[in-house]
Design a protein around this motif. Structure first.
Motif, PDB file in Angstrom:
ATOM      1  N   ASN A   1       0.773  -1.383  -0.077  1.00 46.27           N
ATOM      2  CA  ASN A   1      -0.200  -0.196   0.316  1.00 46.27           C
ATOM      3  C   ASN A   1       0.960   1.480   0.094  1.00 46.27           C
ATOM      4  O   ASN A   1       0.283   2.044   0.465  1.00 46.27           O
ATOM      5  N   ILE A   2       1.813   1.370  -0.386  1.00 42.10           N
ATOM      6  CA  ILE A   2       3.093   2.314  -1.040  1.00 42.10           C
ATOM      7  C   ILE A   2       3.116   2.677  -1.984  1.00 42.10           C
ATOM      8  O   ILE A   2       2.685   1.690  -3.313  1.00 42.10           O
TER       9      ILE A   2
ATOM     10  N   LYS B   1       9.910 -11.656  -1.140  1.00 44.94           N
ATOM     11  CA  LYS B   1       8.286 -11.428  -0.795  1.00 44.94           C
ATOM     12  C   LYS B   1       7.711 -10.521  -1.683  1.00 44.94           C
ATOM     13  O   LYS B   1       9.157 -10.142  -2.475  1.00 44.94           O
ATOM     14  N   MET B   2       6.486 -11.294  -2.418  1.00 44.94           N
ATOM     15  CA  MET B   2       5.999 -10.009  -3.254  1.00 44.94           C
ATOM     16  C   MET B   2       4.587  -8.768  -2.028  1.00 44.94           C
ATOM     17  O   MET B   2       4.631  -9.424  -1.157  1.00 44.94           O
ATOM     18  N   TYR B   3       5.089  -7.412  -3.007  1.00 46.74           N
ATOM     19  CA  TYR B   3       4.397  -6.154  -2.598  1.00 46.74           C
ATOM     20  C   TYR B   3       3.904  -6.005  -3.805  1.00 46.74           C
ATOM     21  O   TYR B   3       3.240  -5.623  -4.579  1.00 46.74           O
ATOM     22  N   ASN B   4       2.748  -5.031  -2.526  1.00 45.02           N
ATOM     23  CA  ASN B   4       1.238  -4.971  -3.508  1.00 45.02           C
ATOM     24  C   ASN B   4       1.760  -3.271  -2.986  1.00 45.02           C
ATOM     25  O   ASN B   4       1.441  -2.037  -2.862  1.00 45.02           O
ATOM     26  N   LEU B   5       2.975  -2.930  -4.570  1.00 42.67           N
ATOM     27  CA  LEU B   5       2.532  -1.611  -4.565  1.00 42.67           C
ATOM     28  C   LEU B   5       2.751  -1.061  -5.737  1.00 42.67           C
ATOM     29  O   LEU B   5       2.442  -1.588  -6.637  1.00 42.67           O
ATOM     30  N   LYS B   6       2.906   0.265  -6.189  1.00 40.44           N
ATOM     31  CA  LYS B   6       2.783   0.805  -7.386  1.00 40.44           C
ATOM     32  C   LYS B   6       3.933   1.849  -6.873  1.00 40.44           C
ATOM     33  O   LYS B   6       4.517   2.380  -6.164  1.00 40.44           O
ATOM     34  N   ILE B   7       4.864   1.449  -7.663  1.00 38.27           N
ATOM     35  CA  ILE B   7       5.701   2.323  -9.005  1.00 38.27           C
ATOM     36  C   ILE B   7       5.558   3.334  -9.969  1.00 38.27           C
ATOM     37  O   ILE B   7       5.063   2.930 -11.514  1.00 38.27           O
ATOM     38  N   MET B   8       6.125   4.424 -10.017  1.00 34.42           N
ATOM     39  CA  MET B   8       5.477   5.992 -11.096  1.00 34.42           C
ATOM     40  C   MET B   8       6.770   6.296 -11.422  1.00 34.42           C
ATOM     41  O   MET B   8       7.550   7.027  -9.901  1.00 34.42           O
ATOM     42  N   THR B   9       7.538   6.346 -12.216  1.00 34.33           N
ATOM     43  CA  THR B   9       8.344   7.520 -12.592  1.00 34.33           C
ATOM     44  C   THR B   9       7.816   9.426 -12.553  1.00 34.33           C
ATOM     45  O   THR B   9       6.740   9.386 -12.303  1.00 34.33           O
ATOM     46  N   PHE B  10       9.393  10.049 -12.014  1.00 33.73           N
ATOM     47  CA  PHE B  10       8.927  11.536 -12.074  1.00 33.73           C
ATOM     48  C   PHE B  10       7.590  12.292 -12.740  1.00 33.73           C
ATOM     49  O   PHE B  10       6.930  12.667 -13.063  1.00 33.73           O
ATOM     50  N   SER B  11       8.235  11.910 -14.585  1.00 31.74           N
ATOM     51  CA  SER B  11       7.376  11.855 -15.576  1.00 31.74           C
ATOM     52  C   SER B  11       6.320  11.570 -14.931  1.00 31.74           C
ATOM     53  O   SER B  11       5.049  11.968 -15.688  1.00 31.74           O
TER      54      SER B  11
ATOM     55  N   LYS C   1       1.335   5.447   1.729  1.00 23.55           N
ATOM     56  CA  LYS C   1       2.443   6.197   1.914  1.00 23.55           C
ATOM     57  C   LYS C   1       3.220   6.833   0.583  1.00 23.55           C
ATOM     58  O   LYS C   1       2.617   5.252  -0.478  1.00 23.55           O
ATOM     59  N   ILE C   2       3.529   7.922   0.444  1.00 25.04           N
ATOM     60  CA  ILE C   2       4.190   8.063  -0.986  1.00 25.04           C
ATOM     61  C   ILE C   2       5.427   8.031  -0.657  1.00 25.04           C
ATOM     62  O   ILE C   2       5.970   9.323   0.725  1.00 25.04           O
ATOM     63  N   TYR C   3       6.683   7.293  -1.671  1.00 25.58           N
ATOM     64  CA  TYR C   3       8.329   8.204  -0.947  1.00 25.58           C
ATOM     65  C   TYR C   3       8.769   8.405  -1.912  1.00 25.58           C
ATOM     66  O   TYR C   3       8.587   7.463  -3.423  1.00 25.58           O
ATOM     67  N   PHE C   4       9.272   9.231  -2.177  1.00 21.51           N
ATOM     68  CA  PHE C   4      10.539   9.665  -3.088  1.00 21.51           C
ATOM     69  C   PHE C   4      12.027   9.167  -3.272  1.00 21.51           C
ATOM     70  O   PHE C   4      12.505   9.361  -1.865  1.00 21.51           O
ATOM     71  N   TYR C   5      11.940   8.049  -4.199  1.00 21.51           N
ATOM     72  CA  TYR C   5      12.943   7.374  -3.871  1.00 21.51           C
ATOM     73  C   TYR C   5      14.110   7.270  -5.494  1.00 21.51           C
ATOM     74  O   TYR C   5      13.450   6.802  -6.067  1.00 21.51           O
ATOM     75  N   GLY C   6      15.692   7.577  -4.793  1.00 23.07           N
ATOM     76  CA  GLY C   6      16.390   6.492  -5.733  1.00 23.07           C
ATOM     77  C   GLY C   6      16.904   8.541  -6.576  1.00 23.07           C
ATOM     78  O   GLY C   6      17.728   8.122  -7.442  1.00 23.07           O
ATOM     79  N   PHE C   7      16.302   9.337  -5.809  1.00 21.99           N
ATOM     80  CA  PHE C   7      16.803  10.977  -6.374  1.00 21.99           C
ATOM     81  C   PHE C   7      18.056  11.362  -5.885  1.00 21.99           C
ATOM     82  O   PHE C   7      17.956  11.459  -4.194  1.00 21.99           O
ATOM     83  N   ASN C   8      19.470  11.665  -6.527  1.00 18.64           N
ATOM     84  CA  ASN C   8      20.346  11.908  -5.822  1.00 18.64           C
ATOM     85  C   ASN C   8      20.255  13.539  -4.734  1.00 18.64           C
ATOM     86  O   ASN C   8      20.703  13.576  -3.912  1.00 18.64           O
ATOM     87  N   TYR C   9      19.449  14.411  -5.286  1.00 14.42           N
ATOM     88  CA  TYR C   9      19.324  15.825  -4.953  1.00 14.42           C
ATOM     89  C   TYR C   9      17.662  15.610  -5.605  1.00 14.42           C
ATOM     90  O   TYR C   9      17.770  15.762  -7.257  1.00 14.42           O
TER      91      TYR C   9
ATOM     92  N   ILE D   1      -2.175  16.159  -0.332  1.00 13.13           N
ATOM     93  CA  ILE D   1      -3.295  14.689  -0.626  1.00 13.13           C
ATOM     94  C   ILE D   1      -2.649  13.462   0.822  1.00 13.13           C
ATOM     95  O   ILE D   1      -3.909  13.220   1.476  1.00 13.13           O
ATOM     96  N   THR D   2      -1.353  13.114   0.617  1.00 12.85           N
ATOM     97  CA  THR D   2      -0.980  11.879   1.877  1.00 12.85           C
ATOM     98  C   THR D   2       0.318  12.459   2.028  1.00 12.85           C
ATOM     99  O   THR D   2       0.960  13.561   1.873  1.00 12.85           O
ATOM    100  N   THR D   3       0.402  11.609   3.215  1.00 12.38           N
ATOM    101  CA  THR D   3       2.355  11.941   3.352  1.00 12.38           C
ATOM    102  C   THR D   3       3.032  11.280   2.555  1.00 12.38           C
ATOM    103  O   THR D   3       2.841  10.453   1.525  1.00 12.38           O
ATOM    104  N   THR D   4       3.970  12.197   2.135  1.00 11.80           N
ATOM    105  CA  THR D   4       5.377  12.099   1.235  1.00 11.80           C
ATOM    106  C   THR D   4       5.710  12.989   1.410  1.00 11.80           C
ATOM    107  O   THR D   4       6.566  14.008   2.584  1.00 11.80           O
ATOM    108  N   THR D   5       7.260  11.620   1.641  1.00 13.18           N
ATOM    109  CA  THR D   5       9.036  11.299   2.413  1.00 13.18           C
ATOM    110  C   THR D   5       9.840  11.252   1.132  1.00 13.18           C
ATOM    111  O   THR D   5       9.399  10.571  -0.172  1.00 13.18           O
ATOM    112  N   ASN D   6      10.594  11.587   1.248  1.00 10.43           N
ATOM    113  CA  ASN D   6      12.091  12.158   0.065  1.00 10.43           C
ATOM    114  C   ASN D   6      13.061  11.300   0.936  1.00 10.43           C
ATOM    115  O   ASN D   6      13.339  11.458   2.394  1.00 10.43           O
ATOM    116  N   VAL D   7      13.528  10.053   0.170  1.00 11.49           N
ATOM    117  CA  VAL D   7      13.973   9.389   1.202  1.00 11.49           C
ATOM    118  C   VAL D   7      15.635   9.081  -0.077  1.00 11.49           C
ATOM    119  O   VAL D   7      15.102   8.503  -0.964  1.00 11.49           O
ATOM    120  N   SER D   8      16.468   8.981   0.419  1.00 12.44           N
ATOM    121  CA  SER D   8      17.330   9.232   0.169  1.00 12.44           C
ATOM    122  C   SER D   8      18.915   8.853   0.894  1.00 12.44           C
ATOM    123  O   SER D   8      19.358   8.558   2.289  1.00 12.44           O
TER     124      SER D   8
END
Length: 758
Positions: free
Chosen positions: A10-11, A32-42, A119-127, A142-149
């Motif tokens: 659910n992330i 393990k299989m996760y029920n998640l969604k992956i989206m690019t920034f574009s 929960k939304i995570y920005f992941y993999g961006f150097n900056y 809209i919802t909890t959004t976190t940048n993870v680096s």
């Protein structure tokens, strides 16, 4: 925080476009299989704001923008989220509203609701740039959004080299010495100045590498040709045909693709041709905003003062008018610098190299390396590649000849290897490669028999690009018009203008004068050709007939300009704008096989067909002798069919009712004693022999090509060099007299042998 720490059901993971394949591959490999969604920034931008398609781009082009500008406008429309607009933004905003009114910007009405309780995570961006942070803030509403680096502190190895060849040799040695798994070895920052050295050196070391193919659909013969004729049937390569179809499908809303030629041209230039890839090989990688596994070994090459990129104030919105959520040029440069420093410290197995001497001159190391220890590496004699050592020895010998200084390395190399320095042989050395699945034609066949090395340079190495000269343009125009002359609704001016409109060419004043002159002559030729229809029973006409024959995995293709048919009898005709040579005496040497090949193709594809004539036909006349009584008579004599007819008078009189003193076949006469002395006639057995010879020569050529036999072997007939006079590769092959192959005319089809005596 690592990726493993945030993975959950659910992330939503928002990741850079660069890292999508790597992250998806990593998550798929987990137990393990996760029920998640992956989206690019574009993709987030498209769902949060709007998306567009080629219909949108087409609309903007119709307004007068070019393709690139249309894309730039659309990408900058995403930034129009502030109420405080300057004039340039207002101008773009008005255009955005216009697109909305025409339903050309597509809104995802359900996207925001789909984010709630996730929960939304920005992941993999150097900056994150200011713009990316702004999007993060909007999502946070809209919802909890976190940048993870990830923040690691690895220390890369950095090496300086004198030349690129030493830099790449070091990397090849390092890969072998460490016995690395090639599937986990990547090279970053490969520029054009490095590519050829990498290919050469990695080949010397036997290390397979997959380099990105920069060839586009527009660069291919079939892709470029399609933009002229818009005929999918003319594309013989299925892979290229499928790419063209994919491009056309993007313009599903267009009925006539010829009306969007410029748009397709831009699209073809963006469409890369996929190349075959080795499975177990080193690969290229883009390090910016990419997911790099700790098990990877990365070699970042060419880390000189061209890295990082230096941005200038060149964006659509200049620094002065940029909104607060867009980085100004100096901020982009700071971001870029910090981004690369973080990349260096986040990769566990990173080796950075650079050379102080490149093809463009001397360079300095990148300022990114100021905080790292740099080790200087000298010329390296390899334990793993004799070929590479011999190559380097030749360079060291060159330096010795110039500077009169002998290095210790050269002494060691000379003690190990024997090199015939300052000697040269132009002999072709057979290459270890088997060629298959290639397409073949008369033009390629003739080139091979003229000189097989010329074929190698022309069609294997592809040293000469196709140039659409005025002569080829003129020939294509004439063939197009002649392919339509038997249509019921044929109109000369309409057909001519249709071709000129769809096939633009930069005509000079001289070109235009000559074009108008020859087009007027073509009208005379068409009148002459159509008059033949009134004097023949061969009124069933086939135009531009393509015939294909398979030789195992090789396709041989021929296109016959015109076939005239009655029942099972056919006459084969090829139009010529230049000089005509119908001498068959050299066909057993593989030369001048065009007409015999037509015979072979017809007999293979339509075995019940009987050939009653094979001809070449002039369509452009030369300057005539104006002192003669009638230029028209000279012209008509020049237009006559030049070639060979069946010796069956009952068939010939059906093909040409004027056969006794023919108006349509060159030198054809007939009287009570039979065919005239200069009539060129063959019997059925002769046509069978021509077919057999043509088939044998095709098979022989294909066999030699598959076995990589590309010897320098130009053909000499008497005192005439049939191969070298107009060859563009003289400066490459350094042909000598020992290379010449002296051929003789074959008595069976010698000029005098088929001329029947009175």
């Amino acid at each position: 925080m690592s990726l493993d720490e945030i993975l959950d059901d659910n992330i939503i993971l928002i990741i850079p476009n660069t890292s999508k394949n790597s992250i998806v591959k990593y998550i798929s490999s987990l137990d393990k299989m996760y029920n998640l969604k992956i989206m690019t920034f574009s993709e987030v931008l498209e769902h949060l704001f709007f998306s567009y398609d080629y219909k949108t781009i087409h609309y903007l082009i119709e307004l007068g923008l070019n393709y690139n500008t249309s894309i730039k406008y659309l990408e900058n429309m995403y930034y129009l989220i502030d109420d405080d607009f300057n004039n340039k933004q207002k101008e773009l905003l008005n255009l955005k509203h216009e697109l909305k009114e025409h339903n050309l910007l597509y809104k995802d009405k359900y996207f925001k609701n789909s984010l709630k309780n996730k929960k939304i995570y920005f992941y993999g961006f150097n900056y994150l740039s200011k713009w990316q942070n702004k999007v993060l803030e909007l999502l946070n509403e809209i919802t909890t959004t976190t940048n993870v680096s990830d923040n690691k502190n690895y220390q890369p190895q950095v090496f300086e080299f004198n030349e690129i060849k030493d830099e790449i040799t070091f990397i090849a040695n390092d890969i072998i010495e460490k016995n690395l798994d090639l599937n986990k070895v990547f090279i970053a920052n490969i520029t054009s100045s490095y590519k050829e050295e990498i290919r050469r050196i990695f080949n010397n070391f036997g290390i397979p590498i997959n380099l990105k193919n920069e060839t586009t659909l527009y660069d291919t013969y079939y892709g470029l040709n399609f933009l002229n004729d818009f005929n999918l049937d003319n594309i013989k390569d299925n892979d290229i045909k499928n790419l063209v179809i994919d491009c056309l499908n993007k313009y599903y809303f267009i009925d006539d693709f010829s009306t969007i030629k410029d748009e397709l041209k831009y699209l073809f230039k963006k469409t890369k041709i996929k190349s075959k890839k080795y499975k177990n090989a080193v690969n290229e990688i883009n390090l910016v905003d990419n997911y790099i596994d700790d098990s990877y070994y990365i070699y970042l090459i060419g880390c000189n003062n061209t890295l990082p990129i230096n941005y200038k104030d060149e964006d659509y919105f200049s620094d002065i008018i940029k909104p607060s959520y867009l980085d100004k040029s100096y901020e982009k440069n700071t971001l870029e610098y910090n981004k690369w420093l973080k990349i260096f410290k986040n990769i566990k197995n990173l080796t950075i190299t650079y050379s102080i001497n490149t093809l463009s001159g001397s360079v300095n190391k990148s300022k990114l390396l100021n905080d790292f220890n740099v080790s200087k590496k000298d010329f390296l004699i390899s334990k793993y590649s004799n070929s590479n050592n011999i190559y380097n020895m030749s360079i060291e010998l060159d330096n010795y000849i110039k500077n009169k200084k002998i290095s210790n390395d050269l002494k060691d190399l000379l003690a190990t290897y024997k090199l015939n320095y300052n000697t040269y042989s132009n002999k072709y050395q057979n290459i270890n490669e088997n060629f298959s699945n290639f397409n073949f034609s008369y033009t390629k066949l003739n080139t091979f028999y003229e000189c097989s090395f010329k074929y190698y340079l022309e069609y294997i190495l592809k040293l000469r690009q196709f140039d659409n000269t005025f002569d080829t343009y003129l020939g294509s125009l004439f063939h197009f018009i002649l392919s339509k002359i038997y249509d019921d609704d044929f109109d000369f001016e309409t057909t001519k203008n249709l071709y000129l409109k769809d096939n633009l060419f930069p005509l000079t004043l001289e070109n235009k004068v000559f074009l108008n002159k020859t087009l007027n002559e073509l009208k005379d030729f068409i009148i002459y050709v159509k008059s033949h229809l009134e004097e023949t029973e061969f009124t069933e006409i086939y135009k531009e007939l393509t015939l294909e024959v398979l030789f195992d995995d090789v396709k041989f293709t021929g296109i016959i300009d015109k076939i005239m048919k009655k029942d099972e009898n056919v006459a084969l005709i090829d139009y010529k704008t230049g000089s005509i040579n119908i001498n068959l005496s050299t066909i057993k040497s593989g030369l001048n096989l065009q007409l015999p090949i037509y015979v072979y193709l017809i007999k293979k594809v339509y075995p019940s067909t009987k050939i009653i004539g094979i001809y070449l036909e002039h369509i452009i006349s030369p300057l005539f002798n104006k002192t003669c009584e009638s230029i028209k008579l000279q012209q008509e004599d020049y237009y006559k069919l030049t070639g060979y007819s069946i010796d069956n008078i009952d068939v010939i009189k059906d093909f040409d009712k004027t056969f006794e003193k023919s108006k349509y076949i060159k030198s054809m006469t007939y009287n009570e004693k039979g065919f005239g002395r200069f009539s060129k006639v063959l019997n059925e057995d002769d046509f069978d022999k021509l077919s057999i010879i043509a088939g044998d020569k095709i098979k022989e050529a294909i066999k030699n090509i598959k076995e990589s036999n590309f010897t320098i072997n130009p053909k000499i007939l008497g005192i005439n060099n049939l191969s070298c006079n107009f060859c563009p590769y003289k400066s490459i092959c350094f042909v000598t007299e020992k290379d010449y192959v002296f051929i003789k005319e074959d008595d069976t089809f010698k000029e005098d042998s088929y001329a029947k005596l009175d």
